[in-house]
Design a protein around this motif. Structure first.
Motif, PDB file in Angstrom:
ATOM      1  N   ASP A   1       0.708  -1.086   0.148  1.00  0.00           N
ATOM      2  CA  ASP A   1       0.118  -0.117   0.058  1.00  0.00           C
ATOM      3  C   ASP A   1       0.870   1.123  -0.034  1.00  0.00           C
ATOM      4  O   ASP A   1       0.448   2.446  -0.687  1.00  0.00           O
ATOM      5  CB  ASP A   1      -0.830  -0.016   1.147  1.00  0.00           C
TER       6      ASP A   1
ATOM      7  N   TRP B   1       1.750  10.805  -9.322  1.00  0.00           N
ATOM      8  CA  TRP B   1       0.886  11.035 -10.303  1.00  0.00           C
ATOM      9  C   TRP B   1      -0.049  12.096 -10.231  1.00  0.00           C
ATOM     10  O   TRP B   1      -0.173  12.957 -11.155  1.00  0.00           O
ATOM     11  CB  TRP B   1       0.250   9.584 -10.577  1.00  0.00           C
ATOM     12  N   LEU B   2      -0.495  12.460  -8.924  1.00  0.00           N
ATOM     13  CA  LEU B   2      -1.430  13.646  -8.885  1.00  0.00           C
ATOM     14  C   LEU B   2      -0.802  14.878  -9.079  1.00  0.00           C
ATOM     15  O   LEU B   2      -1.489  15.643  -9.542  1.00  0.00           O
ATOM     16  CB  LEU B   2      -2.093  13.436  -7.416  1.00  0.00           C
TER      17      LEU B   2
ATOM     18  N   TYR C   1      -5.198   7.300 -19.411  1.00  0.00           N
ATOM     19  CA  TYR C   1      -4.050   7.465 -18.922  1.00  0.00           C
ATOM     20  C   TYR C   1      -2.799   6.762 -19.686  1.00  0.00           C
ATOM     21  O   TYR C   1      -3.071   5.587 -20.552  1.00  0.00           O
ATOM     22  CB  TYR C   1      -3.682   6.659 -17.574  1.00  0.00           C
TER      23      TYR C   1
ATOM     24  N   VAL D   1       2.006   1.900  -3.646  1.00  0.00           N
ATOM     25  CA  VAL D   1       0.859   2.373  -4.325  1.00  0.00           C
ATOM     26  C   VAL D   1       0.422   3.657  -3.924  1.00  0.00           C
ATOM     27  O   VAL D   1       0.422   4.673  -4.844  1.00  0.00           O
ATOM     28  CB  VAL D   1      -0.618   1.338  -4.156  1.00  0.00           C
ATOM     29  N   LEU D   2       0.381   4.300  -2.799  1.00  0.00           N
ATOM     30  CA  LEU D   2       0.313   5.565  -2.320  1.00  0.00           C
ATOM     31  C   LEU D   2       1.372   6.642  -2.928  1.00  0.00           C
ATOM     32  O   LEU D   2       1.187   7.586  -3.264  1.00  0.00           O
ATOM     33  CB  LEU D   2      -0.001   5.628  -0.857  1.00  0.00           C
TER      34      LEU D   2
ATOM     35  N   HIS E   1       3.274   3.644 -12.562  1.00  0.00           N
ATOM     36  CA  HIS E   1       1.963   4.202 -12.526  1.00  0.00           C
ATOM     37  C   HIS E   1       0.901   3.551 -11.506  1.00  0.00           C
ATOM     38  O   HIS E   1       1.274   2.100 -11.496  1.00  0.00           O
ATOM     39  CB  HIS E   1       1.645   4.182 -13.926  1.00  0.00           C
ATOM     40  N   TRP E   2      -0.017   4.194 -10.896  1.00  0.00           N
ATOM     41  CA  TRP E   2      -0.929   3.603 -10.107  1.00  0.00           C
ATOM     42  C   TRP E   2      -1.962   2.686 -10.818  1.00  0.00           C
ATOM     43  O   TRP E   2      -2.406   1.639 -10.141  1.00  0.00           O
ATOM     44  CB  TRP E   2      -1.820   4.524  -9.324  1.00  0.00           C
ATOM     45  N   TYR E   3      -2.145   3.135 -12.101  1.00  0.00           N
ATOM     46  CA  TYR E   3      -3.325   2.305 -12.901  1.00  0.00           C
ATOM     47  C   TYR E   3      -2.712   1.009 -13.223  1.00  0.00           C
ATOM     48  O   TYR E   3      -1.550   0.795 -13.708  1.00  0.00           O
ATOM     49  CB  TYR E   3      -3.464   3.190 -14.215  1.00  0.00           C
TER      50      TYR E   3
ATOM     51  N   THR F   1       3.323   6.164  -5.394  1.00  0.00           N
ATOM     52  CA  THR F   1       3.147   6.162  -7.017  1.00  0.00           C
ATOM     53  C   THR F   1       1.918   7.174  -7.285  1.00  0.00           C
ATOM     54  O   THR F   1       2.177   8.113  -8.098  1.00  0.00           O
ATOM     55  CB  THR F   1       3.014   4.829  -7.363  1.00  0.00           C
ATOM     56  N   SER F   2       0.836   6.994  -6.451  1.00  0.00           N
ATOM     57  CA  SER F   2      -0.209   7.835  -6.730  1.00  0.00           C
ATOM     58  C   SER F   2      -0.007   9.254  -6.621  1.00  0.00           C
ATOM     59  O   SER F   2      -0.691  10.069  -7.094  1.00  0.00           O
ATOM     60  CB  SER F   2      -1.596   7.066  -6.036  1.00  0.00           C
TER      61      SER F   2
END
Length: 277
Positions: free
Chosen positions: A32, A42-43, A52, A35-36, A266-268, A38-39
């Motif tokens: 997690d 990206w934001l 994307y 992921v957080l 990337h989070w996607y 990376t997210s």
């Protein structure tokens, strides 16, 4: 009793889930946190709100090369050469960067050009040399330009072709409206099913990338079936969501194969390519 024997003994008791909880928690927390992180990047760094774009991991790119090799029955080294070809096309990259920078909706598009699984579309077109491609769903036109770039390379080798790009949005396709790529793209605005019904020449390669509902995807493949040339290839960008193309392939006596991409940084989780041939 040593530590290993103790763990094994506990694993055979009702205390096993409790004893394993800290290790499971650490594994989830590490995942997690990645992921957080990376997210969050990206934001801050990206402008995109849909469709994307990203690069593929090296492993995912290699799997894509083998996927295309099997589908098109050509050596994987040739596929890798096609993948390198599109990524090394500086004229195309510069055009896309300039078109995005000058677009009215540039605030919702990233400046960096990343093709992801679309390099697989490119390689399939280079290998199969279709005379007529039909794609449904255009958005900015990144996929249309990638397909056009492959067609232009084919034409230079004596195998000309065109792509009919269908979208219901009158603002779609601005990336594909500049020569030389626009010279092989016929952009048609309207309902995809009506546009498919109106096609007046055989389709060698069909790509579904429009409304991603199961019902609409099924309707598109049903509508295009009588328009297909012998040996036509069917692609779907929806393969990670539905089983529509696999079912269509089974119903029509075709082979089917699916590839799922893995985005780099990337989070996607990525999309994929489904092929029936």
């Amino acid at each position: 009793m040593d530590r290993i024997k103790l763990r094994r003994a506990i694993a055979r008791t009702r205390l096993a889930p409790v004893a394993a909880f800290p290790k499971r928690l650490r594994a989830v927390a590490r995942y997690d946190a990645k992921v957080l992180s990376t997210s969050a990047r990206w934001l801050v760094q990206s402008r995109e709100h849909h469709n994307y774009t990203y690069d593929l991991t090296p492993l995912s790119r290699n799997h894509l090369a083998w996927f295309v090799s099997v589908v098109c029955d050509i050596p994987v080294k040739q596929v890798r050469a096609y993948l390198d070809e599109i990524e090394a096309d500086d004229n195309l990259r510069q055009h896309l960067q300039q078109a995005i920078a000058g677009a009215e909706r540039r605030g919702l598009a990233d400046k960096q050009i990343r093709y992801a699984r679309r390099i697989g579309w490119y390689a399939i077109v280079r290998a199969s040399r279709p005379k007529h491609i039909v794609e449904t769903g255009v958005d900015k036109g990144l996929g249309s330009v990638v397909l056009a770039a492959a067609l232009l390379r084919n034409a230079a080798e004596g195998h000309p072709g065109r792509v009919t790009s269908l979208d219901i949005n009158p603002e779609a396709g601005y990336l594909a409206k500049v020569a030389p790529w626009s010279e092989v793209v016929d952009l048609v605005i309207g309902d995809s099913l009506a546009s498919i019904a109106a096609l007046d020449r055989p389709v060698d390669l069909f790509l579904h990338d429009s409304d991603h509902s199961t019902v609409h995807e099924r309707r598109e493949f049903t509508a295009v079936e009588p328009k297909l040339a012998p040996g036509a290839i069917l692609l779907t960008d929806n393969v990670t969501v539905t089983n529509v193309l696999a079912e269509h392939a089974e119903r029509t006596g075709r082979k089917f194969l699916a590839y799922r991409e893995t985005p780099a940084n990337h989070w996607y989780p990525g999309d994929g390519i489904g092929v029936a041939w």
